[in-house]
Design an enzyme around this catalytic site. Structure first.
Site, short mmCIF file in Angstrom:
data_model
loop_
_atom_site.label_atom_id
_atom_site.label_comp_id
_atom_site.label_asym_id
_atom_site.label_seq_id
_atom_site.Cartn_x
_atom_site.Cartn_y
_atom_site.Cartn_z
CB ALA A 188 -0.92 -0.03 1.21
N GLY B 45 4.31 0.92 2.17
CA GLY B 45 5.20 -0.15 1.72
C GLY B 45 5.80 0.14 0.35
CB VAL C 285 0.39 -5.41 6.25
CG1 VAL C 285 1.14 -6.02 5.07
CG2 VAL C 285 0.68 -6.18 7.53
CE LYS D 212 5.80 6.47 13.96
NZ LYS D 212 4.39 6.28 13.88
CG HIS E 121 7.34 10.49 17.03
ND1 HIS E 121 6.22 10.46 16.20
CD2 HIS E 121 8.19 11.37 16.46
CE1 HIS E 121 6.41 11.28 15.19
NE2 HIS E 121 7.59 11.84 15.32
CG ASN E 122 2.72 8.54 16.43
OD1 ASN E 122 3.90 8.68 16.08
ND2 ASN E 122 1.84 7.94 15.66
CD GLU F 274 2.41 13.27 14.74
OE1 GLU F 274 3.44 12.59 14.58
OE2 GLU F 274 1.34 13.00 14.15
#
Ligand code: NBP
Length: 481
Positions: free
Chosen positions: A11, A14, A74, A182, A185-186, A189
């Site tokens: 998608a 990827g 995915v 991660k 991190h979000n 954000e």
């Protein structure tokens, strides 16, 4: 076998990551997608990439040199488990499976453990920066074993964003450490975005300036200590005019903020770890509040302040400067809280995380990229085990410089009836953490009263309970917390 790296899931993320890999010297990239159409499309659109396509997982495995390395991109959750199971069937011990999706870190811990039992290495890697980052260079946060990092490190370094000459990737820590970082991190954000939105709202409602004028203010701010990707794109969004109505785009966008869940994970995890990430929590809740139009329609009948709020013309510039300082101070709190969560997570899960290295890999390729992150790296370089990031000299100075403005802005917001949940909760956190005495003493008294939960004293060792329903004398007690 002709490929040195493979990508499963073609998608948007990827296929962009596969193209990024293919564009780097020395890489030949094997590609696989559950439905072959996406594979064919990518082949047709990018013949220059020299992809090695596969119709089946077996064919994919056969096309990879050993030890095989494959990155999964995915949908997080069940699809990721399905792909891991399929790869485990066709891979061999020593091979490396990387999940580059937005997995929830406990899933990564579980998967790493299960895959490790087969002798195959599993690496959960947070990849930030959206579609653009995946194509041109993301910030990458890999967990997993030291052994996997030896093979994977050079490949990830070759595709990561570069900030000040350094690739935005580091081996964060074992198993779920990468996806944990991660996630935070979000969360940061979310806080950063909400703070910027509150600054915009205060200026707009306080001064009546048009979005395009406020865009100029943000563009100006972007030249100073607030310089960041988010400030830059805020100016772009505010300047945008809707082609259909001729109005500022921001005025025709429905004011209901969506979320994919990583902010909520950050807050849920922080609650379990006992880390007060109040700025991130308020930002997450602010999105939830915005997304309940039925409640907002009913609540619109509730009264606000009697008088309309307008900043006097001769005070507009000073007000805008106050908002800037309040934004910077609140941002420092949000990052301080986020790094506190990483510190607590590392302690809980046994990860050896270099906090300075994390701030450095966020300088490029990701949404919160900013100059500011260099200051965080400096702070941890000076004091690696700094307990509260915002106490580092650089940040303490900024808070000292900004606190009076910050207080004025929060007071103004409250008096004007303008919601500023992230600004005000950040200020409360600041005042709470620096307080000499907290009313937590009273809470302990209440807990002892109704639940005999006991308390400690400031003047002697031991655990105590007052016989509230008896003669109210104090006794020594078992510590029950
Ligand atoms: P999506 O999250 O939309 O996932 C679509 C891909 O998953 C397709 O390749 C699809 O194959 C595959 N897939 C599904 Br659905 N079920 C599968 C199964 N049972 N077996 C094998 N493949 C299956 O793709 P995306 O937006 O490119 O994001 C990929 C990952 O990157 C996600 O985890 C996302 O959270 C993360 N991420 C996204 C962004 C972003 O900006 N979009 C940023 C950072 C991270 P099909 O073609 O056969 O249906």
């Amino acid at each position: 076998a002709s490929a040195n790296i493979g990508v499963v899931g073609l998608a948007v993320m990827g296929s962009n990551l596969a193209r990024n890999l293919a564009s780097r010297e020395g890489n030949t990239v094997a590609i696989f997608n559950r439905s072959y159409e996406k594979t064919q499309t990518l082949l047709d659109e990018h013949p220059e990439a020299g992809f090695v396509p596969a119709h089946t997982y077996q064919e994919f495995a056969d096309s990879l040199q050993k030890p095989r390395t494959a990155i999964i991109m995915v949908k997080a959750g069940g699809p990721t488990d399905a792909v891991i199971d399929a790869l485990v069937d066709v891979f061999e011990p020593g091979d490396i499976i990387v999940d580059g999706g937005n997995a929830y870190f406990p899933d990564t811990i579980r998967r790493e453990k299960a895959v490790r039992e087969t002798g195959i290495n599993f690496v959960g890697a947070g990849i930030s920066g959206g579609e653009e980052g995946a194509l041109t260079g993301p910030s990458i946060m890999p967990g997993g074993s030291d052994e996997s990092w030896v093979t994977l490190g050079p490949i990830l370094k070759s595709i990561a964003a570069i900030a000040e000459g350094e690739p935005c990737v580091t081996h964060v820590g074992h198993d779920g450490a990468g996806h944990f970082v991660k996630m935070v991190h979000n969360g940061i954000e979310y806080a950063d975005m909400q703070l910027i939105a509150e600054a915009y709202d205060l200026i707009r409602r306080g001064t009546g300036k048009a979005p395009a004028e406020i865009a100029d203010i943000f563009a100006e701010w972007n030249k100073g200590e607030l310089e960041s990707y988010l400030i830059e794109i805020t100016a772009e969004v505010l300047r945008q005019v809707d082609a259909e109505t001729g109005k500022p785009l921001v005025d025709v966008i429905l004011d209901q903020a969506g979320a994919k869940g990583t902010g909520a994970w950050t807050v849920q995890t922080a609650l379990s770890l006992g880390v007060p990430v109040s700025g991130i929590a308020e930002a997450t809740f602010a999105r939830s509040l915005s997304s309940h139009p039925e409640q907002r329609a009913v609540a619109a009948s509730l009264p606000g302040p009697d008088e309309e709020f307008t900043v006097p013309a001769d005070e507009v510039d000073a007000f805008i400067e106050d908002v800037r300082l309040a934004l910077y101070a609140s941002k420092i709190v949000a990052y301080s809280q986020g790094f506190d969560e990483i510190r607590a997570g590392a302690a809980e899960y046994g990860w050896n995380i270099d906090l300075g290295a994390i701030s450095k890999i966020w300088r490029g390729g990701c949404i919160i990229r900013a100059q500011f992150l260099n200051r965080i790296a400096d702070a941890y370089a000076e004091t690696p085990d700094l307990p509260v990031l915002m106490t580092a000299p650089y940040f303490a100075e900024a808070l000292t410089r900004g606190q009076a403005a910050w207080r004025r802005v929060v007071v103004t917001a409250a008096q004007a009836g303008i919601p500023a949940p992230a600004f005000s909760s950040s200020l409360s956190y600041y005042d709470g953490i620096r307080a000499d005495r907290l009313p937590a003493a009273l809470v302990q008294g209440q807990r002892d009263f109704f639940g005999a939960h006991t308390y400690k004293r400031i003047d002697k060792e031991g655990t105590f309970h007052t016989l509230w329903s008896g003669d109210r004398t104090e006794i020594e007690a078992e510590d029950t917390h």
